[in-house]
Enzyme design. Structure first.
Site, PDB file in Angstrom:
ATOM      1  N   ASN A  46       0.867  -1.179   0.000  1.00  0.00           N
ATOM      2  CA  ASN A  46       0.000   0.000   0.000  1.00  0.00           C
ATOM      3  C   ASN A  46       0.898   1.221   0.000  1.00  0.00           C
ATOM      4  OD1 ASN A  46      -1.456   2.313   1.070  1.00  0.00           O
ATOM      5  ND2 ASN A  46      -3.070   0.921   1.728  1.00  0.00           N
ATOM      6  N   GLU A  50      10.996  -1.161   9.832  1.00  0.00           N
ATOM      7  CA  GLU A  50      12.171  -0.704  10.577  1.00  0.00           C
ATOM      8  C   GLU A  50      13.260  -0.082   9.724  1.00  0.00           C
ATOM      9  OE1 GLU A  50      12.817  -3.793  14.051  1.00  0.00           O
ATOM     10  OE2 GLU A  50      11.749  -4.708  12.360  1.00  0.00           O
TER      11      GLU A  50
END
Lengths: 696, 328, 169
Positions: free
Chosen positions: A588, A662
């Site tokens: 997305n 991360e």
């Protein structure tokens, strides 16, 4: 940059609005504390005021006498745990104190105000022993852990590093340090625990409902089927809610003592600095040796960090150095100081974040020594295969990230002369760094797909959305996997009543849950075809991936920053950053950008602001609130330019994605530190880079 | 937080009288500092006397050309007031540099003056602090003291005063009007806050029961050439490392008059009288500004972590005065 | 000790008795079931508890409920009218001005209050000319004015364009 969907789907890649968006913007999405509970009680914890010793006496008389106080828990009356092996979690099993801030009991009362006041009336007397909470790399009791967090080997060695270093044409030998940091998600750790007739229900702020259930069931000797954990909405974690901590145990103990009434326990912000994990401070000695052309012949990365005496956590700080660059010889080591402190734990990009700050700062210094542009220096040392495993990379496009980033940021024609550019009272500089993050595969997830009356599909998996956008991304994956539209998918997550799922950690969510949903969809279509009946269902576990034996799988990124330093005051501002990432398929585009800017901004905080101050005389963190522990404010963040390169990786998982939660933080602190050097001519090797370090 | 009774006084006299009879009662205005401290058990009143609506919320011209600021004026309203922005810009800037929009909407003039130090050991009831408990020791002197004082310290306490507004008011030589059990007083602002000395537990010279009713800004011909510069580690929403409030009257390149006050360096806003003296009638040059700052900082006594404050203050004084001399 | 309190919250009047120590935030969340303002720090250091209090944005964690007897409170939940999202809420959804969502209700209410302050001509720390007639709400102004709302997920770079859009620039 482009986003690409697999051949048969249109949902993956689309920048859909978050499914939970309307709930979040109206504040009606229920977090743990907010689930309706009937007639609750409130828990306020008691923390030890000494770092080592024993609880000698507890005077709870005044507290117990307060109207509205139901009970005071301590080691004297707490239930005995069935499994007390984990010394972080097995609280209140003895009078022993292992660190300042350890839970030594709790007050249970009718209201939060009464519980808090009663806690202040409990008199605790200690037999105090001398404690040792002073981290230092010069200690003579540093030890070598058996393995690092995530199971990585502690030390590695390739070739004769010392020999190569001593005969290298250009050498660098510098030490970098990063501070103790706290994750500080906006939602504090929270448990609402209900114990009723042998059934335990927890509304928990956790990164893994199933992980919490497994641990609590084991600790308390409960049948897993009689423990339910609900984590519908979680207000951030950044690693601190990935492994269960003692706060949950305390709440369950309280619930058992007051059978039938829900116990509500949310940590105060101050308590967030006591025992819910933190990132260890690190001291890292990096030595680099190169030949005349700038090719690395020696790379050495030696790390010293801390752990708790009661439970080991060894951050994998030099891990990235094992794979980032080609070098003839290489050594990485990790040594620990075991202290009378609370247990360190995951914090966004454990290992990579502090380790890449040191490595990428050293690379910047070395590029300068070799008289090479820092991007060209890195490209010169780009490896063929993963040195650590000897395997080829499933895909590695760091060079493409660096090139594209250089163009977007405007790197061409950069004059490397430090302290050479001024705008008014601002010294201006730019910096670059690389970053990487491994593709973790957390095993054990299952998904169930059921066809509904109206032709839609219920997709169930006990995953958690901690702000990552999981709810939406998995819906898109399910839609493409089943070859239907997003509107036809009803995704259910965040509950142990749903099939088992791995923790939201290690940027593994899409790999783990996405693959699992893919597998379940395949199983569903295989069994029920494309015209299923209402009630048709199929369940599947995470598919195996034999490619993990044949390829090294990592995501990479290139990070650019502009830094402005006030020449009178040393104040540092970062008006713009660029991050370009090679992360495979992006599910997305809208939520991916958010993940990247989130990581990059946390990296900015790491570079410039964050530091938990331990006072070794007392053994605890003294700047334990948001006024004194600085995370970036809105005014600290400027233009954030984010892009990702086209990367097709058929090996990582069926979706071709690598995980993005991360990697945003990995190269950001070094890019900023390198920019500050370029602006000022001052190389700060000790984070955070605060004004006092730049004053002349 | 201990239980307390909450009362709304009818008027200032009533509020004062309530406190006079209750040694453990406290005034509550905006509460942005008091409630914070009560939650931690640092302030423990047994009666809260709400004075939020009792004192004036007006900002009015005084006959002598000065300004009277009601104690109940919220910080944001004071900062935005056109009279303040035009005539005393340092005050507006000081307010805007402090806290957050939400806090500025609730914090009052009176309350801002009385906020307590942000020293982490003061804020932690499990660590020794002579300000909280006289005689228990000062944890900061040998501890983490990056944010602590370099001027006017004592062996008992090295804390700083955190208010930005107060620094500007000191530079502007404001007066604090107070009503107490013994009547009304008008306190020159430099006498409101104390140095720690042997009584670090006393932040101000106010007696129990004295309520700030308003603050007067005297007229100052050159106050419109004033500014406030705050240095902090992050770009916003943080207390000062150091700060400077200054006003400058320069004519033909010579300093006719100057006001300088420093924040973040002492237990109270620090009026830099030595620097001012060194500058009056001197050429308005960078060298002179620096030299004057050095004179003021001669007696600075840095601690383990805050030595940087000395060059930092010097630089900020110099830069601020330069800007004021160039912007005329 | 208890106090009798009347509060108008999101258009509805509530009458209740509460411990005088109860903050407005806890009164809303625990007594009235209005959980949109969040407890992030309970000490006025993060802004997650921001509500409109008698028309002005304020940290409800530092307001004692008893001290605001008779006051009017608007929360993020109350901004939505007739089930339609407020333009600020729609903008946050469109620009992904959130991630975990915990600070979000506070951000949105703060942004609404902030726009009114700017409209009223209030300067900020970054307003160069204090005496300017009208505030130009550029990105620097938005960032500074919103700095009382911390976001650990760091959605800031998306929050700013969301607010900019609603401000009409």
């Amino acid at each position: 940059m482009s986003t690409t969907a697999p051949a048969t789907g249109t949902a993956i890649g689309a920048p859909l609005d978050r499914i939970d968006g309307p709930q979040k913007v109206t504040g009606t999405a229920p977090y743990a504390y907010e689930h309706r509970s009937d007639n609750p009680l409130y828990l306020y914890p008691l923390h030890s005021d000494v770092a080592r010793g024993r609880v000698a006496r507890i005077d709870a008389g005044d507290a117990e006498a307060l109207p509205g106080v139901i009970a005071i828990i301590s080691h004297q009356n707490a239930p005995t745990l069935a499994d007390a092996r984990d010394r972080e979690l097995s609280i209140l099993q003895s009078d022993e104190i292992s660190f300042r801030g350890q839970y030594i009991g709790a007050v249970i009362a009718e209201t939060f105000e009464i519980a808090r006041h009663a806690a202040s009336l409990v008199g605790v007397f200690y037999d105090e022993e001398p404690h040792d909470a002073a981290f230092s790399p010069d200690r003579d009791d540093l030890y070598t852990p058996d393995r690092l967090n995530a199971g990585f080997p502690t030390d590695t060695e390739e070739g004769d590093v010392d020999e190569a270093f001593s005969s290298a044409a250009v050498t660098l030998d510098e030490t970098y340090s990063t501070p103790l940091e706290h994750n500080n998600p906006m939602e504090p750790h929270t448990t609402v625990a209900v114990w009723e007739a042998g059934d335990l229900t927890l509304y928990e702020s956790t990164q893994g409902a199933h992980t919490t259930r497994r641990t609590i069931a084991r600790l308390f000797g409960l049948d897993r089927d009689r423990v339910r954990v609900v984590a519908l909405h979680v207000g951030g974690g950044f690693g601190s809610k990935g492994l269960p901590h003692a706060n949950t145990v305390l709440a369950v103990m309280a619930a058992q003592m007051v059978e039938g009434r829900p116990i509500k326990f949310a940590l105060t912000r101050q308590q967030m600095f006591s025992c819910v994990g933190y990132r260890t401070p690190t001291v890292q000695r990096v030595r680099l040796g190169a030949d005349e052309s700038g090719r690395l012949t020696a790379t050495s990365h030696e790390v010293v960090e801390q752990t708790a005496k009661i439970k080991e956590f060894a951050e994998q700080t030099a891990y990235a150095t094992r794979t980032m660059y080609a070098t003839e010889t290489r050594r990485t080591t990790h040594r620990l100081a075991a202290l009378d402190v609370s247990v360190p734990s995951w914090m966004r990009a454990p290992g990579e974040a502090p380790g890449m700050y040191a490595l990428e700062s050293a690379m910047d210094e070395m590029a300068i020594k070799c008289n090479l542009d820092p991007i060209e220096f890195r490209i010169l040392n780009e490896p063929e295969d993963d040195a650590e495993t000897g395997l080829p990379y499933s895909s590695r496009n760091l060079v493409a990230c660096l090139r594209e980033g250089a163009e977007r940021f405007g790197w061409e024609g950069r004059d490397p002369t430090p302290r050479d550019r001024r705008e008014g009272r601002w010294l201006v500089g730019t910096g670059v760094a690389s970053g990487m993050y491994p593709v973790f595969r957390m095993p054990g997830s299952k998904a169930r797909i059921t066809c509904e009356e109206n032709g839609s599909y219920v997709v169930e998996i006990g995953a958690t959305d901690i702000g990552t956008g999981t709810w939406t991304a998995l819906t898109q994956i399910a839609a493409d996997a089943l070859e239907v539209s997003v509107e036809d998918i009803d995704l259910r997550i965040g509950d142990t009543d749903l099939p088992s799922a791995s923790v939201a950690g290690g940027s593994s969510g899409i790999t783990a849950w996405g693959s699992t949903i893919f597998g379940a969809a395949r199983a569903f279509r295989g069994r029920h075809g494309h015209n299923p009946a209402a009630g048709d269902t199929a369940e599947a576990g995470m598919p195996d991936n034999p490619d993990t034996e044949n390829y090294a799988m990592h995501a990479f990124g290139a990070y650019f920053a502009e830094a402005r330093v006030d020449e009178d005051t040393g104040e540092v501002r970062v008006p713009r950053m660029t991050g370009v990432f090679a992360v495979g398929n992006v599910i997305n585009a809208k939520t991916a950008r958010s993940q990247f800017i989130g990581g990059m901004t946390m990296g900015l905080g790491m570079a410039l602001h964050e530091k938990s101050l331990v006072d070794p005389r007392f053994g605890h963190v003294v700047n334990h609130d948001f006024a004194e522990y600085h995370i970036p404010t809105n005014a600290d963040v400027g233009e954030m330019d984010v892009a990702w390169v086209d990367e097709h990786d058929p090996h990582v998982n069926p979706i071709g994605s690598k995980g993005i939660g991360e990697i945003g933080i990995c190269g950001s602190p070094a890019a900023i530190a390198n920019a500050v050097y370029h602006a000022t001519g001052i190389r700060v090797r000790d984070l955070p880079i605060t004004p006092d370090k730049l004053l002349r | 937080m201990r239980p307390y009774s909450y009362v709304r006084a009818q008027d200032v006299a009533g509020a004062v009288a309530t406190l006079a009879e209750a040694p453990n009662a406290a005034f509550l205005a905006g509460g942005t500092n008091l409630v914070d401290l009560m939650k931690l058990g640092i302030e423990t009143p047994d009666i809260l006397v709400d004075v939020r609506r009792l004192t004036s919320e007006r900002i009015e011209d005084l006959e002598d050309g000065g300004l009277r600021i009601g104690a109940a004026v919220p910080n944001s309203v004071l900062a935005a007031d056109r009279k303040v922005r035009t005539r005393y810009p340092a005050l507006s800037q000081a307010l805007l540099a402090g806290a957050s929009g939400q806090l500025r909407n609730v914090a009052t003039t009176g309350g801002n003056l009385l906020q307590r130090t942000r020293c982490v050991y003061f804020y932690d009831t499990t660590t020794p602090c002579n300000k909280r408990e006289p005689g228990s020791g000062c944890s900061a002197i040998e501890g983490h003291n990056k944010n602590h004082a370099v001027l006017g310290t004592s062996e008992q306490c090295v804390a700083t005063h955190p208010s930005d507004m107060a620094v500007a008011l000191v530079a502007l030589e404001a007066f604090v009007n107070v009503q107490g059990p013994d009547g009304e007083r008008r306190i020159p602002i430099e006498e409101l806050h104390r140095l720690p000395g042997d009584e670090p537990q006393r932040d101000t010279t106010l007696e129990h029961g004295e309520l700030i009713t308003s603050v007067d800004l005297p007229p100052l011909a050159f106050s419109s050439n004033s500014k406030y510069r705050k240095v902090r580690e992050r770009a916003s929403y943080a207390f000062a490392l150091v700060s400077v409030a200054a006003a400058l009257d320069v004519k033909d390149g010579v300093v006719r008059d100057v006001r300088i006050a420093l924040g973040g360096v002492a237990h109270k806003p620090w009026r830099a009288t030595n620097a001012e003296e060194a500058l009056r009638d001197e050429p308005a040059t960078r060298e002179n500004f620096r030299a004057a700052a050095d004179i003021e900082l001669e007696d600075a006594q840095p601690l383990r972590d805050n030595a940087f404050k000395v060059p930092l203050v010097r630089n900020v004084i110099t830069r601020t005065l330069l800007e004021l001399s160039e912007e005329r | 000790m208890d106090a009798e309190i009347i509060l108008k919250v999101d258009g509805t009047e509530y009458q209740f008795v509460a411990d005088t120590r109860t903050t407005l935030l806890d009164a809303l969340r625990e007594r009235l079931g209005k959980t949109s303002p969040k407890k992030g720090c309970d000490h006025g250091q993060c802004g997650a508890c921001t509500v409109l209090l008698d028309g002005k944005r304020a940290n409800s964690c530092l307001a004692l409920a008893a001290a605001y007897d008779g006051s009017e409170v608007v929360t993020a939940e109350g901004l939505a009218e007739n089930g339609d999202l407020h333009p600020m809420q729609r903008a946050f959804v469109e620009h992904d001005g959130y991630q975990c969502g915990y600070c979000t209700p506070g951000q949105i209410v703060s942004a609404v209050g902030m726009l009114e302050e700017a409209e009223a001509g209030w300067p900020s720390h970054v307003t160069e000319d204090l005496n300017v007639e009208e505030i130009i709400l550029d990105d620097g102004e938005i960032r500074e004015r919103m700095s009382g709302n911390l976001c650990r997920c760091a959605a800031y770079a998306n929050i700013v364009p969301a607010i900019r859009e609603v401000s009409g620039r």
